[in-house]
Motif scaffolding. Structure first.
Motif, short mmCIF file in Angstrom:
data_model
loop_
_atom_site.label_atom_id
_atom_site.label_comp_id
_atom_site.label_asym_id
_atom_site.label_seq_id
_atom_site.Cartn_x
_atom_site.Cartn_y
_atom_site.Cartn_z
N THR A 213 0.84 -1.21 0.00
CA THR A 213 0.00 0.00 0.00
C THR A 213 0.87 1.26 0.00
OG1 THR A 213 -1.68 -1.24 1.20
CG2 THR A 213 -1.94 1.14 1.16
N ALA A 214 1.97 1.23 0.76
CA ALA A 214 2.88 2.38 0.77
C ALA A 214 3.49 2.58 -0.63
CB ALA A 214 3.98 2.16 1.81
N ALA A 215 3.86 1.50 -1.28
CA ALA A 215 4.47 1.61 -2.62
C ALA A 215 3.46 2.16 -3.63
CB ALA A 215 4.97 0.23 -3.07
N VAL A 216 2.24 1.65 -3.58
CA VAL A 216 1.22 2.06 -4.57
C VAL A 216 0.77 3.50 -4.32
CG1 VAL A 216 -1.12 1.57 -5.39
CG2 VAL A 216 0.50 -0.31 -5.03
N THR A 217 0.56 3.87 -3.06
CA THR A 217 0.17 5.26 -2.77
C THR A 217 1.34 6.21 -3.06
OG1 THR A 217 0.71 4.98 -0.42
CG2 THR A 217 -1.59 4.68 -1.05
N GLY A 218 2.56 5.71 -3.00
CA GLY A 218 3.72 6.52 -3.37
C GLY A 218 3.67 6.93 -4.84
N VAL A 219 3.07 6.10 -5.66
CA VAL A 219 2.94 6.39 -7.09
C VAL A 219 1.71 7.29 -7.35
CG1 VAL A 219 2.50 5.38 -9.37
CG2 VAL A 219 4.05 4.22 -7.76
N TRP A 220 0.61 6.97 -6.71
CA TRP A 220 -0.68 7.58 -7.07
C TRP A 220 -1.14 8.70 -6.14
CZ3 TRP A 220 -4.04 7.27 -11.06
CH2 TRP A 220 -3.80 6.27 -12.01
N GLY A 221 -0.54 8.79 -4.94
CA GLY A 221 -1.14 9.63 -3.90
C GLY A 221 -2.19 8.81 -3.19
N ASP A 222 -2.43 9.13 -1.91
CA ASP A 222 -3.32 8.29 -1.09
C ASP A 222 -4.74 8.23 -1.64
OD1 ASP A 222 -1.16 8.12 0.56
OD2 ASP A 222 -1.92 9.54 2.04
N ASN A 223 -5.25 9.38 -2.12
CA ASN A 223 -6.69 9.44 -2.35
C ASN A 223 -7.13 8.99 -3.74
OD1 ASN A 223 -5.88 11.59 -3.84
ND2 ASN A 223 -6.89 13.16 -2.59
N ARG A 224 -6.21 8.38 -4.49
CA ARG A 224 -6.61 7.71 -5.74
C ARG A 224 -6.39 6.20 -5.65
NH1 ARG A 224 -7.35 10.79 -10.75
NH2 ARG A 224 -6.96 12.97 -10.35
N VAL A 225 -6.28 5.73 -4.43
CA VAL A 225 -6.05 4.29 -4.22
C VAL A 225 -7.17 3.75 -3.33
CG1 VAL A 225 -4.49 2.54 -3.28
CG2 VAL A 225 -3.56 4.57 -4.44
N GLY A 226 -7.80 2.67 -3.79
CA GLY A 226 -8.76 1.94 -2.98
C GLY A 226 -8.21 0.55 -2.69
N LEU A 227 -8.90 -0.19 -1.83
CA LEU A 227 -8.39 -1.51 -1.46
C LEU A 227 -9.55 -2.44 -1.19
CD1 LEU A 227 -5.29 -2.18 0.60
CD2 LEU A 227 -7.37 -3.35 1.30
N ARG A 228 -9.45 -3.67 -1.70
CA ARG A 228 -10.56 -4.63 -1.57
C ARG A 228 -10.19 -5.77 -0.63
NH1 ARG A 228 -13.96 -8.42 -5.86
NH2 ARG A 228 -15.95 -7.52 -5.32
N ILE A 229 -11.09 -6.06 0.29
CA ILE A 229 -10.94 -7.20 1.20
C ILE A 229 -12.23 -8.03 1.17
CG2 ILE A 229 -9.25 -6.13 2.76
CD1 ILE A 229 -11.58 -5.43 4.64
N SER A 230 -12.09 -9.29 1.61
CA SER A 230 -13.27 -10.17 1.70
C SER A 230 -13.15 -10.97 3.00
CB SER A 230 -13.32 -11.11 0.49
OG SER A 230 -12.12 -11.85 0.35
N PRO A 231 -13.38 -10.31 4.13
CA PRO A 231 -13.04 -10.89 5.44
C PRO A 231 -13.75 -12.20 5.75
CG PRO A 231 -13.64 -8.57 5.65
CD PRO A 231 -13.95 -8.96 4.25
#
Ligand code: PHB
Length: 366
Positions: A213-231
């Motif tokens: 998540t740190a790597a991906v938000t480093g590219v896009w900025g925090d607020n253009r990244v979402g994340l999917r879970i299926s607990p």
């Protein structure tokens, strides 16, 4: 309570979505040779661009991350060029589209790996079930446990894929941490038996997800990244001894990033919503600042109820979007929904893909 409805706009980071209907990621296995998206895929997505947001079908971040025949990648210049056709077509139709970044981990087969090698996973635990290869279904094998020294390479692959998605013209990306794929395999104690810094405690099992998540938000900025879970989903033979506690920890740890949204598959993926009776999805939201995107088996009534009660900010519809390219319009008019054809779900051509008619055309044909 809230007065939100499906058909109101929503601000999501820097974007304004026209409505709260999201097209969920759907694997359709129709990429061209080289795992490259092409004009047919662009047509399919553009037909569905009235969704407030489209999340692309899962795209593998590397050859190693591939687990199904004919799925698109997001790591080569040719794949970037192919996705550009898709993003241009969606934008020309006034839509928004995120790219879902995918590494399947053990849910693969040597036939799908570059060198015919073993799929990789946190631990050498063989999944139940079969892989969809170019020559049909084949039983899963026992994967190779990743060495700790290989994990920076996995994070680098996510970063590279995030950069490719940026070049391809997407509006953002979604990190796929659901459905028993690699990141989910690290989170859960059924599949993560490691004794190094990436196994054991909740902190350790969550470490790779946070690094990605740190790597991906480093590219896009925090607020253009979402994340999917299926607990509470058993998809791909996944389980944990205490999913409520695990995912409470995961979501709290993620909140430091200020992500655009958390996308939650409520229940068994594409199946019953009460797969773990009593699982408290709302508890996950405590302390998470971003939008909550609810998914799994929603219809119009359930969606409006969840938005009105403030239990969700966005509703992701999966299968209904396959046979109803104009799903937003149909929901708005309370119109009947067309049924999808199971036989054309995965692989093949335009049939069962871009030839489902919009409502007016379907009515005129009767
Ligand atoms: C599938 O192809 O069945 C599939 C792919 C990705 C998912 C879930 C299911 O996250």
């Amino acid at each position: 309570m809230s007065d939100a409805t499906l058909f109101q706009p929503l601000s999501l980071g820097p974007l304004t979505l026209a409505n709260r209907v999201v097209m969920a990621p759907l694997t359709r296995s129709r990429a061209a040779a080289g795992d490259i998206p092409h004009a047919l895929n662009a047509t399919y997505y553009a037909q569905r661009a009235s969704a407030g947001l489209i999340i692309s079908e899962a795209a593998q971040i590397s050859q190693q991350g591939k687990g199904y025949a004919f799925t698109p990648g997001i790591s080569t210049p040719e794949q970037v060029a192919g996705w550009r056709l898709v993003t241009r077509a969606v934008h020309a139709a006034d839509g928004r589209i995120f790219c879902q970044l995918w590494h399947v981990g053990r849910i693969s087969h040597p036939d799908l790996q570059a060198d015919g090698g073993l799929p990789v996973a946190p631990s050498a635990v063989q999944p139940e079930g079969q892989a969809f290869t170019e020559s049909g279904f084949k039983p899963f094998v026992t994967p190779r446990a990743l060495a700790e020294a290989e994990l920076p390479g996995i994070v680098a692959d996510y970063r590279h894929a995030a950069e490719c998605a940026l070049q391809a013209g997407f509006d953002g990306v979604e990190i796929h941490a659901a459905n028993g794929y690699l990141l989910d395999q690290f989170l859960r104690d059924k599949t993560n038996l490691r004794t190094d810094g990436y196994g054991g405690s909740l902190e350790n099992r969550t470490r790779l997800l946070l690094e990605v998540t740190a790597a991906v938000t480093g590219v896009w900025g925090d607020n253009r990244v979402g994340l999917r879970i299926s607990p509470s989903s058993p998809a791909n033979d996944i389980a944990d001894s205490n999913p409520q506690q695990l995912f409470g920890h995961v979501v709290q740890a993620l909140d430091r990033f200020g992500l655009a949204y958390l996308h939650v598959v409520e229940g068994a993926t594409g199946g019953p919503r009460d797969s773990i009776p009593g699982f408290d999805f709302q508890a996950l939201r405590q302390g998470f600042r971003g939008a909550y995107m609810a998914n799994n088996g929603y219809d119009l009534g359930m969606a409006q109820e969840a938005l009105g009660a403030g239990r969700a900010d966005l509703i992701a519809f999966g299968r209904p979007f396959i046979a109803n390219p104009d799903l937003v319009q149909r929901l708005r008019h309370g119109a009947p929904l067309a049924k999808l054809d199971q036989a054309t779900l995965y692989g093949g051509d335009a049939h069962g893909y871009t030839d489902y008619p919009p409502m007016a055309q379907a009515a005129a044909a009767q």
